[in-house]
Design a protein around this motif. Structure first.
Motif, PDB file in Angstrom:
ATOM      1  N   TYR A 111      -5.712   4.508  -6.092  1.00 32.19           N
ATOM      2  CA  TYR A 111      -6.688   3.451  -6.375  1.00 32.19           C
ATOM      3  C   TYR A 111      -6.065   2.069  -6.193  1.00 32.19           C
ATOM      4  N   SER A 112      -4.750   1.941  -6.455  1.00 34.01           N
ATOM      5  CA  SER A 112      -4.071   0.659  -6.235  1.00 34.01           C
ATOM      6  C   SER A 112      -3.672   0.482  -4.768  1.00 34.01           C
ATOM      7  N   ALA A 113      -3.358   1.586  -4.092  1.00 35.61           N
ATOM      8  CA  ALA A 113      -2.945   1.491  -2.682  1.00 35.61           C
ATOM      9  C   ALA A 113      -4.111   1.077  -1.791  1.00 35.61           C
ATOM     10  N   ALA A 114      -5.299   1.604  -2.070  1.00 40.48           N
ATOM     11  CA  ALA A 114      -6.446   1.424  -1.175  1.00 40.48           C
ATOM     12  C   ALA A 114      -6.772  -0.045  -0.872  1.00 40.48           C
ATOM     13  N   PRO A 115      -6.824  -0.945  -1.874  1.00 40.26           N
ATOM     14  CA  PRO A 115      -7.184  -2.347  -1.556  1.00 40.26           C
ATOM     15  C   PRO A 115      -6.199  -3.018  -0.602  1.00 40.26           C
ATOM     16  N   TYR A 116      -4.907  -2.669  -0.726  1.00 38.01           N
ATOM     17  CA  TYR A 116      -3.918  -3.275   0.185  1.00 38.01           C
ATOM     18  C   TYR A 116      -4.100  -2.751   1.603  1.00 38.01           C
ATOM     19  N   TYR A 117      -4.347  -1.459   1.737  1.00 45.87           N
ATOM     20  CA  TYR A 117      -4.607  -0.912   3.069  1.00 45.87           C
ATOM     21  C   TYR A 117      -5.876  -1.533   3.658  1.00 45.87           C
ATOM     22  N   ARG A 118      -6.878  -1.753   2.831  1.00 44.74           N
ATOM     23  CA  ARG A 118      -8.120  -2.367   3.312  1.00 44.74           C
ATOM     24  C   ARG A 118      -7.857  -3.777   3.824  1.00 44.74           C
ATOM     25  N   LYS A 119      -6.995  -4.540   3.127  1.00 42.56           N
ATOM     26  CA  LYS A 119      -6.656  -5.891   3.591  1.00 42.56           C
ATOM     27  C   LYS A 119      -6.001  -5.847   4.967  1.00 42.56           C
ATOM     28  N   VAL A 120      -5.123  -4.870   5.164  1.00 40.23           N
ATOM     29  CA  VAL A 120      -4.458  -4.730   6.467  1.00 40.23           C
ATOM     30  C   VAL A 120      -5.498  -4.488   7.559  1.00 40.23           C
ATOM     31  N   ILE A 121      -6.397  -3.550   7.311  1.00 46.14           N
ATOM     32  CA  ILE A 121      -7.412  -3.199   8.306  1.00 46.14           C
ATOM     33  C   ILE A 121      -8.328  -4.381   8.592  1.00 46.14           C
ATOM     34  N   ASP A 122      -8.761  -5.068   7.534  1.00 50.60           N
ATOM     35  CA  ASP A 122      -9.646  -6.227   7.724  1.00 50.60           C
ATOM     36  C   ASP A 122      -8.976  -7.296   8.568  1.00 50.60           C
ATOM     37  N   TYR A 123      -7.665  -7.521   8.317  1.00 47.46           N
ATOM     38  CA  TYR A 123      -6.947  -8.535   9.087  1.00 47.46           C
ATOM     39  C   TYR A 123      -6.824  -8.107  10.550  1.00 47.46           C
ATOM     40  N   LEU A 124      -6.400  -6.876  10.767  1.00 46.65           N
ATOM     41  CA  LEU A 124      -6.207  -6.410  12.135  1.00 46.65           C
ATOM     42  C   LEU A 124      -7.514  -6.421  12.923  1.00 46.65           C
ATOM     43  N   ASP A 125      -8.602  -6.060  12.255  1.00 46.75           N
ATOM     44  CA  ASP A 125      -9.904  -6.067  12.933  1.00 46.75           C
ATOM     45  C   ASP A 125     -10.357  -7.486  13.254  1.00 46.75           C
ATOM     46  N   SER A 126     -10.143  -8.396  12.321  1.00 44.45           N
ATOM     47  CA  SER A 126     -10.639  -9.765  12.522  1.00 44.45           C
ATOM     48  C   SER A 126      -9.793 -10.533  13.527  1.00 44.45           C
ATOM     49  N   GLU A 127      -8.498 -10.232  13.551  1.00 45.84           N
ATOM     50  CA  GLU A 127      -7.611 -10.964  14.456  1.00 45.84           C
ATOM     51  C   GLU A 127      -7.450 -10.267  15.809  1.00 45.84           C
ATOM     52  N   HIS A 128      -8.091  -9.117  15.951  1.00 47.81           N
ATOM     53  CA  HIS A 128      -7.975  -8.337  17.193  1.00 47.81           C
ATOM     54  C   HIS A 128      -6.508  -8.072  17.532  1.00 47.81           C
ATOM     55  N   SER A 129      -5.735  -7.714  16.512  1.00 47.49           N
ATOM     56  CA  SER A 129      -4.308  -7.486  16.712  1.00 47.49           C
ATOM     57  C   SER A 129      -4.077  -6.285  17.614  1.00 47.49           C
TER      58      SER A 129
ATOM     59  N   GLY B  13       0.827  -1.206   0.000  1.00 49.29           N
ATOM     60  CA  GLY B  13       0.000   0.000   0.000  1.00 49.29           C
ATOM     61  C   GLY B  13       0.858   1.250   0.000  1.00 49.29           C
ATOM     62  N   ASP B  14       1.908   1.253   0.822  1.00 52.12           N
ATOM     63  CA  ASP B  14       2.790   2.424   0.888  1.00 52.12           C
ATOM     64  C   ASP B  14       3.481   2.682  -0.445  1.00 52.12           C
ATOM     65  N   ALA B  15       3.899   1.589  -1.108  1.00 52.21           N
ATOM     66  CA  ALA B  15       4.590   1.753  -2.391  1.00 52.21           C
ATOM     67  C   ALA B  15       3.677   2.434  -3.409  1.00 52.21           C
ATOM     68  N   TYR B  16       2.441   1.990  -3.492  1.00 53.13           N
ATOM     69  CA  TYR B  16       1.493   2.612  -4.439  1.00 53.13           C
ATOM     70  C   TYR B  16       1.126   4.027  -3.988  1.00 53.13           C
ATOM     71  N   PHE B  17       1.004   4.223  -2.673  1.00 55.30           N
ATOM     72  CA  PHE B  17       0.656   5.553  -2.153  1.00 55.30           C
ATOM     73  C   PHE B  17       1.748   6.560  -2.511  1.00 55.30           C
ATOM     74  N   MET B  18       3.011   6.160  -2.315  1.00 54.72           N
ATOM     75  CA  MET B  18       4.125   7.061  -2.622  1.00 54.72           C
ATOM     76  C   MET B  18       4.204   7.370  -4.110  1.00 54.72           C
ATOM     77  N   ALA B  19       3.683   6.450  -4.926  1.00 56.61           N
ATOM     78  CA  ALA B  19       3.656   6.688  -6.372  1.00 56.61           C
ATOM     79  C   ALA B  19       2.389   7.429  -6.795  1.00 56.61           C
ATOM     80  N   HIS B  20       1.597   7.895  -5.805  1.00 55.51           N
ATOM     81  CA  HIS B  20       0.343   8.628  -6.037  1.00 55.51           C
ATOM     82  C   HIS B  20      -0.698   7.783  -6.780  1.00 55.51           C
ATOM     83  N   ASN B  21      -0.550   6.457  -6.661  1.00 54.26           N
ATOM     84  CA  ASN B  21      -1.519   5.552  -7.279  1.00 54.26           C
ATOM     85  C   ASN B  21      -2.479   5.101  -6.165  1.00 54.26           C
TER      86      ASN B  21
END
Length: 481
Positions: free
Chosen positions: A275-293, A265-273
């Protein structure tokens, strides 16, 4: 041990061996508590132990430790210095005194006790670790390295926590990465198959801009442990090759994949992309929320970055929701508050909510210069010049001698008929002339139409131009700056 604890909780006052008390204390210490707090059950155990064994040195050392952790260092010192007279070679007493002297910034006295422990117990790696840390804190790299070599001669297994601590303790030191390389290469001589040591060698080479060496070290680390999350993350940082991250997702443990997704996500974000960064960040959030990290930092930052993606994708409502979620996760970071104020101001065009957020932000984080400057810029935009003057006065109580504050103040003076004071401020601020002109243009371009202001800027340009570069060839000057 649990059985012993349950027995104590049922019958605290029956006679038991002194070692049983320490086993019970160890059990309670294993439960997480804040540093400046002691599990209240430990207090109960110590009180009973003190009653049954009033002259036992180890019990008294535990009492001193409780005082120390609670910040009552004088009481801890009083107990330990009296114990030292009776048992000068007691390791717990010496360690307690070293901690107290470190707390009071008496480094030499503390190190004398630590060295004494090493003379008595030359294989005490915990004491070596503390000595290394303290030498590094005091920027004595040579002494730290000397202790480091002695420590790894005793034990040089692939100790991730030890190596991580060394790396982070070295970080604030000037010429850190040359020094750090010396440490980790020495470690590799003792343990050539330490994946983590090779990772830190790679990090040092990367910071030194030795990209080929950094890649080689990362590859060594992955050859030793092809499932090392840290090695993959380091190699991706060095190469910025998305294929490395995709390969990592196939090989790292499931519990660490969110870290790789965050890097993608950071790599795409730094490249100002975005729309590509968002799905990876969403995966991180979904995992952290589901695993109660409990990875609060990644959880907070990922929500913040995803919110910024949505803001740039013209979805301010989703951005606002995520900024608020990140604040709920950690209300003690200021980043999302500032971003939220920016969102209200530029995306929602809601000056009132922007101002409320910035007012709250400067109250909660009064030492944040960027928060004050954003607040001042908004007040200038609203042409509330007297409020600007009052706000600068308030900010000065928390941020001293910062000339960035005086530029909006000069603009406020200029717009309230106090031109002489405005020009005096602009003349005296120690700010690069190009940056100063950009600030004035942003705050109020009309100020730049004033001849006196332009004369001040021209004078600053002339003063900042080195004599050896000042000639008629303006293009030559520009090429250098």
């Amino acid at each position: 041990m649990k059985r012993l604890v349950l027995d104590f909780e049922k019958n605290p006052n029956i006679y038991r061996d002194v070692d049983d008390f320490f086993d019970i204390i160890d059990f309670y210490y294993s439960e997480e508590t804040p540093f400046h707090d002691i599990n209240p059950e430990v207090e109960k155990v110590i009180k009973v132990a003190e009653r049954m064994y009033p002259d036992n040195t180890d019990v008294k050392v535990q009492r001193a430790h409780i005082y120390y952790v609670q910040g009552n260092v004088d009481s801890a010192m009083h107990i330990l210095l009296n114990l030292e007279k009776l048992e000068p070679d007691h390791e717990g007493v010496m360690m307690g005194l070293a901690d107290c002297y470190l707390y009071n910034n008496k480094f030499d006295k503390a190190m004398a006790y630590l060295k004494k422990i090493i003379r008595i117990d030359p294989e005490n790696t915990d004491v070596y670790d503390l000595m290394i840390q303290q030498y590094l804190i005091h920027c004595n790299v040579d002494k730290a390295f000397e202790c480091f070599q002695k420590r790894i001669a005793i034990k040089a297994d692939d100790d991730e926590d030890f190596l991580t601590n060394i790396y982070h303790e070295l970080t604030p030191i000037p010429q850190v990465y040359e020094a750090a390389l010396k440490f980790f290469e020495s470690y590799i001589e003792e343990n050539p198959y330490s994946c983590n040591a090779w990772v830190y060698v790679a990090m040092c080479h990367y910071e030194l801009k030795h990209d080929d060496e950094a890649i080689d070290a990362s590859n060594y680390a992955l050859a030793i442990n092809p499932h090392s999350t840290l090695a993959y993350m380091t190699k991706f940082t060095v190469t910025n090759d998305l294929n490395v991250a995709y390969e990592a997702l196939q090989n790292v443990p499931e519990v660490d994949k969110y870290l790789i997704n965050a890097q993608l996500g950071d790599a795409y974000f730094m490249a100002h992309n975005y729309y590509s960064a968002a799905p990876y960040y969403r995966k991180v959030i979904d995992y952290l929320d589901s695993e109660h990290s409990d990875d609060v930092v990644v959880n907070y930052l990922t929500r913040n970055k995803l919110a910024n993606c949505y803001a740039r994708m013209n979805d301010p409502a989703s951005a606002e929701k995520l900024f608020l979620e990140s604040i709920a996760i950690n209300p003690f970071f200021d980043t999302s508050y500032e971003d939220l104020a920016h969102l209200y101001r530029y995306e929602f065009h809601d000056a009132e909510r922007a101002e409320n957020t910035l007012h709250f932000l400067t109250a909660r984080f009064p030492e944040s210069k960027s928060a004050w400057l954003q607040y001042l810029e908004l007040l200038l935009e609203l042409k509330r010049y007297e409020d600007v003057i009052d706000t600068v006065s308030e900010a000065e109580q928390h941020i001293s001698d910062d000339d960035d504050l005086y530029v909006p103040l000069a603009v406020a003076y200029y717009n309230t008929g106090r031109k002489n004071e405005a020009c005096l401020l602009l003349h005296n601020v120690d700010i690069d002339c190009i940056y100063l002109e950009d600030l004035l243009r942003r705050y109020d371009p009309n100020v730049l139409l004033d001849d006196e202001v332009m004369q001040i800027l021209q004078q600053k340009r002339d003063e900042s131009r080195p004599d050896d570069l000042y000639d008629d060839n303006y293009d030559k000057y520009n090429d250098r700056y």
